[in-house]
Design a protein around this motif. Structure first.
Motif, PDB file in Angstrom:
ATOM      1  N   GLY A   1       0.826  -1.198   0.000  1.00 39.06           N
ATOM      2  CA  GLY A   1       0.000   0.000   0.000  1.00 39.06           C
ATOM      3  C   GLY A   1       0.861   1.248   0.000  1.00 39.06           C
ATOM      4  O   GLY A   1       2.073   1.203   0.192  1.00 39.06           O
ATOM      5  N   VAL A   2       0.211   2.356  -0.264  1.00 40.83           N
ATOM      6  CA  VAL A   2       0.907   3.647  -0.252  1.00 40.83           C
ATOM      7  C   VAL A   2       0.257   4.513   0.815  1.00 40.83           C
ATOM      8  O   VAL A   2      -0.959   4.703   0.802  1.00 40.83           O
ATOM      9  CB  VAL A   2       0.781   4.365  -1.614  1.00 40.83           C
ATOM     10  N   ASP A   3       1.050   5.010   1.734  1.00 38.17           N
ATOM     11  CA  ASP A   3       0.503   5.960   2.694  1.00 38.17           C
ATOM     12  C   ASP A   3       0.650   7.367   2.111  1.00 38.17           C
ATOM     13  O   ASP A   3       1.761   7.845   1.881  1.00 38.17           O
ATOM     14  CB  ASP A   3       1.230   5.871   4.030  1.00 38.17           C
TER      15      ASP A   3
ATOM     16  N   GLY B   1       2.675  10.102   4.020  1.00 34.32           N
ATOM     17  CA  GLY B   1       4.111   9.826   4.012  1.00 34.32           C
ATOM     18  C   GLY B   1       4.718  10.060   2.643  1.00 34.32           C
ATOM     19  O   GLY B   1       5.806  10.620   2.518  1.00 34.32           O
ATOM     20  N   LEU B   2       4.007   9.648   1.595  1.00 39.71           N
ATOM     21  CA  LEU B   2       4.510   9.842   0.232  1.00 39.71           C
ATOM     22  C   LEU B   2       4.657  11.331  -0.075  1.00 39.71           C
ATOM     23  O   LEU B   2       5.691  11.781  -0.588  1.00 39.71           O
ATOM     24  CB  LEU B   2       3.546   9.201  -0.779  1.00 39.71           C
TER      25      LEU B   2
ATOM     26  N   ARG C   1       7.546  12.927   1.757  1.00 39.90           N
ATOM     27  CA  ARG C   1       8.837  12.602   1.164  1.00 39.90           C
ATOM     28  C   ARG C   1       9.084  13.448  -0.092  1.00 39.90           C
ATOM     29  O   ARG C   1      10.172  13.985  -0.300  1.00 39.90           O
ATOM     30  CB  ARG C   1       8.894  11.110   0.823  1.00 39.90           C
TER      31      ARG C   1
ATOM     32  N   SER D   1       9.849  16.920   0.960  1.00 42.98           N
ATOM     33  CA  SER D   1      11.166  17.025   1.572  1.00 42.98           C
ATOM     34  C   SER D   1      12.260  17.049   0.503  1.00 42.98           C
ATOM     35  O   SER D   1      13.199  17.841   0.569  1.00 42.98           O
ATOM     36  CB  SER D   1      11.332  15.866   2.562  1.00 42.98           C
TER      37      SER D   1
ATOM     38  N   GLU E   1       9.446   5.028  -7.932  1.00 38.74           N
ATOM     39  CA  GLU E   1       9.631   3.849  -7.075  1.00 38.74           C
ATOM     40  C   GLU E   1       9.234   2.583  -7.826  1.00 38.74           C
ATOM     41  O   GLU E   1       9.871   1.534  -7.706  1.00 38.74           O
ATOM     42  CB  GLU E   1       8.781   3.980  -5.801  1.00 38.74           C
TER      43      GLU E   1
END
Lengths: 301, 335, 479
Positions: free
Chosen positions: B46-48, B51-52, B55, B58, B255
């Motif tokens: 899964g992809v949060d 958080g993605l 990132r 950032s 990714e």
């Protein structure tokens, strides 16, 4: 030339007072104004006489702003409310004069009203990220469930500003509505609308997104009637309505079950407010989610 | 990521279907039926979203200066698929675009050419002529771009037309309706058919229209679906909807190509398209490439920008680096 | 990492901050020398350059500062809450205005990357003052009775890992509730607290309300032991925390302690892997791992261990270690030679006990205090690196098979400050969180802080909470 100019008194520039809707300063769609006088009957300015269409536009603007404002972090809303206090502090003298003229107060008494209004923004700036901690919380339900109740803003709120306290009263009813993430349509004091219209200029320069507060001036009863009946308005604060008008508007508001805050006798707007003006326009949402629990086999996650 | 590492995940999630961990044919088994394909795609991690996006943001704070900036700007120019996809396109417009792609800055012949020009199929021949001899490729959208709402034979005819006219690259759109309805095999088969229509000469870019897929989980699934079907590039969007390329959805696709190569040995390119207008934006995407997929992708064979106005901003920044003063729109060509 | 795309140096300008050659103690609104004239030097850990010479507080200075705070307490506590609020709002705003200056200062004195001071420390510092400013006139709504009272003089001792943020966590709630403070910053990072003293002056804060005493452990001990201190708040090591608990035993001093930790970051097989990797990296390498709530133990489900470790190692290879003022630096310097020695010794012990050590290829600067990001695999509960707080960029990797085992291992420590849970399954998050004995549990994220959210430990990680509504209690007489 220079000698002459010293003897002629400079003619001042009058301000055209305008509505504040959707972050802009329109004249009334009606094209009409009404005369605003000081407490002794001296003409001060012409104020826009808002129409039903102005009210409708204000609802559209408030609804459009609701998603962004209610979705902003509580911290961000607090920063903006505090910014309003800062900007207001810088324009203190202007408001002292306007309040003194509007309410027939001495300069000292008017200054006390304005100072209290500035501090009121500070008070509500501090509430944005605390009200949820005071009125929300986890519920220890009897079962393997996480259960959390949180307050959420109810939506678009029509606010009838107090008729007598043209500025401190006004701020005292606007700030709690928007602190929690609602957006507001404010009907200024009918007799003394100028401080409210000037407040729009402060709000417009305080990082408050357009449409979060919309200020209308005119005949309170005329503007309030369509707003009380409007299906896209979620709540109404009747602070500035007399007994008869309040009843009429409350009946109209029942059509879509608006949250209604009835007028309360307020002798002194300077007194410390509680939380009632915020909680009146909050919904409570309770979220359930299963947790694992120790089952027959010893564990089940 | 080692193939063994990834294999363990798929073996676990996918029962015994994956038997050969290190070669692409093993993954071909997952497309045996609609249900095996669904189980595979839904078994991807899964992809949060928070958080993605954190990132991506950032990496967006990297500060690219002086020599690194000069490198990045030239690289970005060389990665542009200079695009015009309007109903009002004319041969004149396309010729101008071709000239711009071949000589982006007429005042400075050291400026790299763009990677390609990107046009509708009926403009491919004009574009080919315009860029002849420059090394600039001609890409053509096809498959009933941008909606993709046409019968498969119509889409394939569209592709054949473009290829026949000399297109070096085909940018196809997937059937988002089928994808959202869960008909993954239909989407897969269509990509395979288009890939076949591209033949040996044209590279295939597969556009997901990430704004319509809506969730990051869907974007990850679409990425793998596209790569399994033989995409040479996976591409975010058409530029015709509200949300196009974003740092987060591009990071997610980077990714995916990174993990796909680790598992199969097959390298696939990435093309964010739409909404990238400034050099600053473009450099942020290159940082994403550098720190996610790695330097193997820092080449216009593996990474592209689908853009039009971006090029002039890159050129102005390039002039600024060369001369030390800020350039203005009067000093780059309007095409 | 050699790459075609090599980032050129992008240093933040040092000229934004003007560091004086010497600083005094800040007592009763004035900068003053120590009674015994002692001074100490503070150095930049990334270069070992001396930044400034600082007056070193001793027992006499502690007494003087406590007296000043006592004197100021009467008027300060009697102010209407709304006036105290406005002082704190002023301070918050000035911090926002001066945030870049303070970020550079903090980076110079502490060694942490400018990216962190700029994007984490300083925004949180300002937000903390904003948050508690808002409480100052709302204390009767906070759930601690209708007329909660301040305690008096608060003696506060803070660590070097987040110098200004820890100051904010201590001073903001203390002032909001009407207390006055004497605060001792750590000896290796005194500068930002002294700049804060200047901010207090700019804000017009009455004299004596905030007193700052740079110094060593002896000054801290004297402050904690001072008979006219009513409240002691300490953040630092568990060993010192226990000493303080013994010191205040038998007095009426209210005590809160925020101590060490050995946080477990638990990754289940259905975790969002790419984000989990980011969370693990942030969890242990944020601030070079010098974080009490660091996720220093990675508990990974055995079935995905290889995959996760491969991803983690690849990601660690992209970390950029070096000049903390460079905007692209991810890993800065270790705060002091002493701390570096401690990390080095524990890492060596890990190797000696048989754990497998790994670091990415990483060039360390010549001068300054540096430690490469380090992973230990094949670690068991019995290894020292799995039990002792290292307080450095060192991650110990352990495995588990079932959720029960993960919980048992996570809880098998004398600490109980933080934990992380990575899984896409909501009920698993909540069930595991229920069973963890830790004061902060992050799910699918790590190292998140917010002034509205209480923070603090179970067990030997200390007691009391800082932040949020709960954070008021430590500074109120709630009897």
């Amino acid at each position: 030339m220079s000698d002459k100019s010293e003897t002629i008194e400079r003619l001042s520039v009058f301000k055209t007072y305008k509505l504040y809707v959707g972050g802009k300063f329109p004249r009334s769609e009606s094209g009409r104004v009404y005369e605003v006088t000081d407490s002794k009957g001296k003409w001060l300015a012409n104020a826009p006489l808002s129409s039903r269409k102005d009210a409708r536009d204000a609802v559209v603007a408030a609804r459009k702003a609701f998603g962004g404002w209610s979705g902003a972090t509580a911290y961000n809303r607090g920063q903006i409310l505090y910014r309003i206090a800062e900007v207001l502090q810088g324009r203190r003298d202007q408001f002292v004069r306007e309040v003194a003229e509007a309410e027939g107060l001495s300069k000292a008494k008017a200054a006390a009203q304005v100072d209290a209004a500035i501090d009121r923004w500070v008070w509500y700036a501090g509430w944005t990220d605390k009200i949820a901690q005071v009125v929300g919380g986890g519920n220890p339900v009897a079962g393997p469930f996480f259960n959390l109740s949180s307050p959420e803003p109810t939506g678009v709120v029509t606010v009838l500003a107090p008729q007598e306290s043209s500025f401190l009263g006004l701020v005292s009813v606007i700030a709690p509505v928007i602190a929690t993430g609602n957006t507001a349509i404010v009907i200024a004091s009918e007799k003394s609308p100028l401080p409210a219209l000037s407040l729009g200029e402060v709000l417009a320069t305080s990082d408050l997104p357009g449409g979060v507060v919309n200020v209308l001036s005119g005949r309170t009863a005329e503007i309030a009637a369509p707003l009380a009946a409007h299906q896209d308005v979620n709540a109404i604060d009747l602070a500035g309505a007399d007994e008869a008008l309040a009843k009429e508007l409350e009946i109209a508001a029942a059509d879509n079950l608006k949250r209604v805050l009835r007028p309360q006798a307020v002798d002194n707007w300077s007194a410390a407010p509680g939380t009632e003006r915020m909680t009146a326009f909050l919904e409570t949402k309770t979220v359930w989610h299963p947790t694992g629990s120790l089952g027959a086999s010893g564990s089940s996650y | 990521m080692s193939a063994r590492g990834l294999y363990s995940r798929y073996a676990r999630r996918y029962g015994g279907v994956v038997t050969m961990p290190t070669s692409a044919p093993a993954l071909a088994d997952v497309t045996a039926s609609d249900s095996t394909l669904r189980r595979f795609l839904h078994g991807l991690p899964g992809v949060d979203a928070v958080g993605l996006e954190a990132r991506a943001a950032s990496l967006g704070t990297r500060s690219i200066k002086t020599t690194a900036k000069a490198y990045a700007i030239d690289l970005a120019i060389s990665m542009v698929d200079l695009t015009t996809l309007e109903g009002a396109d004319t041969p004149g417009k396309v010729r101008a675009l071709g000239a711009k792609a071949a000589h982006p800055d007429p005042t400075d012949r050291t400026t790299p050419t763009t990677a390609a020009v990107c046009v509708y199929p009926d403009m491919v021949a004009v574009a080919k002529e315009a860029v002849a001899g420059s090394g600039v490729k001609v890409a053509s959208v096809a498959t009933a771009f941008p909606a993709g709402r046409a019968a498969l034979d119509v889409k394939l005819a569209d592709v054949h037309d473009a290829v026949a006219a000399g297109a070096d690259e085909i940018d196809m759109v997937i059937d988002r309706g089928a994808f959202l309805a869960g008909k993954y095999l239909k989407v897969y088969d269509e990509i395979v058919a288009v890939k076949e229509a591209c033949g040996a000469s044209a590279r295939l870019k597969v556009i997901f229209e990430t704004g319509e897929l809506s969730t990051y989980d869907n974007i990850r699934r679409a990425s793998w679906l596209g790569m399994l079907a033989g995409a040479d590039f996976i591409k975010t969007s058409t530029g015709k909807v509200a949300v196009n390329a974003t740092p987060a959805n591009t990071l997610l696709m980077l990714e995916a190509v990174r993990d796909f190569r680790a598992q199969t040995g097959v390298q696939v390119g990435v093309k964010p398209a739409g909404g990238i207008r400034t050099s600053k934006d473009a450099i942020k995407f290159l940082v994403l490439v550098n720190e996610t997929a790695g330097e193997d992708w820092l080449d216009n064979h593996w990474f592209r920008f689908g853009a039009s106005s971006l090029l002039n901003d890159l050129l102005m920044q390039r002039q600024k680096l060369a001369t030390g003063r800020y350039s203005g729109p009067d000093y780059v060509t309007v095409d | 990492m050699a790459s075609a795309f090599e980032y050129a140096p992008a240093p933040e300008s040092r000229s934004v901050v003007d560091i004086a050659p010497s600083y005094g103690l800040f007592i009763d609104g004035e900068f003053t020398e120590a009674a015994d004239g002692k001074v100490f030097k503070t150095v930049s850990p990334s270069t070992e350059e001396v930044l400034s010479e600082i007056a070193q507080a001793g027992e006499a200075d502690v007494d003087r500062a406590v007296k000043a705070a006592r004197k100021a307490f009467e008027k300060w506590s009697a102010l209407p809450g709304s006036e105290r609020a406005k002082y704190l709002f002023r301070i918050a705003r000035i911090i926002q205005e001066r945030s870049r200056e303070l970020a550079v200062l903090e980076t110079l004195d502490n060694g942490k990357p400018i990216k962190e001071t700029r994007d984490a420390d300083l925004p949180l510092v300002a937000a903390h003052f904003f948050y508690y400013a808002g409480w100052a006139d709302k204390l009767e709504h906070a759930g601690f009775g209708t007329a909660p009272k301040p305690l008096g003089v608060a003696g506060q001792v803070i660590p070097w890992n987040f110098p200004l943020l820890m100051l904010a966590w201590k001073i903001a709630p203390a002032l909001a509730t009407g207390n006055t403070v004497v605060l001792k910053p750590a000896e290796t990072t005194p500068l930002s607290a002294l700049f804060f003293a200047d901010i207090c002056r700019q804000a017009g804060l009455p004299k004596g309300v905030v007193n700052i005493l740079p110094g060593y452990g002896d000054a801290g001990a004297a402050l904690v032991a001072h008979p006219d201190v009513n409240k002691v708040a300490f953040t630092g090591s568990t060993a010192v925390g226990k000493e303080i608990a013994r010191t205040v035993a038998g007095t009426r001093k209210k005590l809160t302690l925020e101590l060490g930790g050995k946080g477990a970051n638990i990754v289940f097989d259905d975790a969002p892997i790419d984000q989990a990797v980011e969370g693990i990296v942030g969890g242990i390498f944020f601030n070079q791992g010098q974080v009490c709530c660091a996720g220093s133990r990675l508990l990974v489900q055995e079935s995905i261990q290889d995959e996760l470790l491969d991803s983690l190692k690849r990601r660690l290879s992209t970390l950029r270690l070096g000049d903390p003022l460079d905007k692209n630096t991810d890993i800065g310097a270790i705060n002091s030679a002493e701390q570096l020695a401690r990390i080095t010794a524990l890492a060596e012990q890990g190797e000696a006990e048989g754990a497998e050590r790994w670091s990415p290829a990483c060039e360390l600067p010549e001068s300054g205090y540096w430690f490469a990001p380090t992973l230990f695999t094949n670690v068991t509960q019995a290894h020292t690196v799995a039990r002792d707080e290292i307080f450095g960029p060192v991650l110990s990797v352990l495995t588990f098979r079932t959720p029960d085992e993960a919980v048992a291992k996570a809880n098998n420590t004398q600490y109980g400050l933080s934990a992380g849970i990575w899984t896409e399954k909501g009920s698993r998050i909540l069930a595991v969180a229920n069973k963890l004995r830790a004061g902060v549990v992050w799910s699918n994220t790590f190292n998140k802080f917010d002034p509205t959210s209480p923070f603090g430990g179970y067990k030997e990680s200390g007691f009391g909470r800082e932040g949020g509504r709960h954070g008021l209690e430590a500074y109120l007489d709630v009897r």
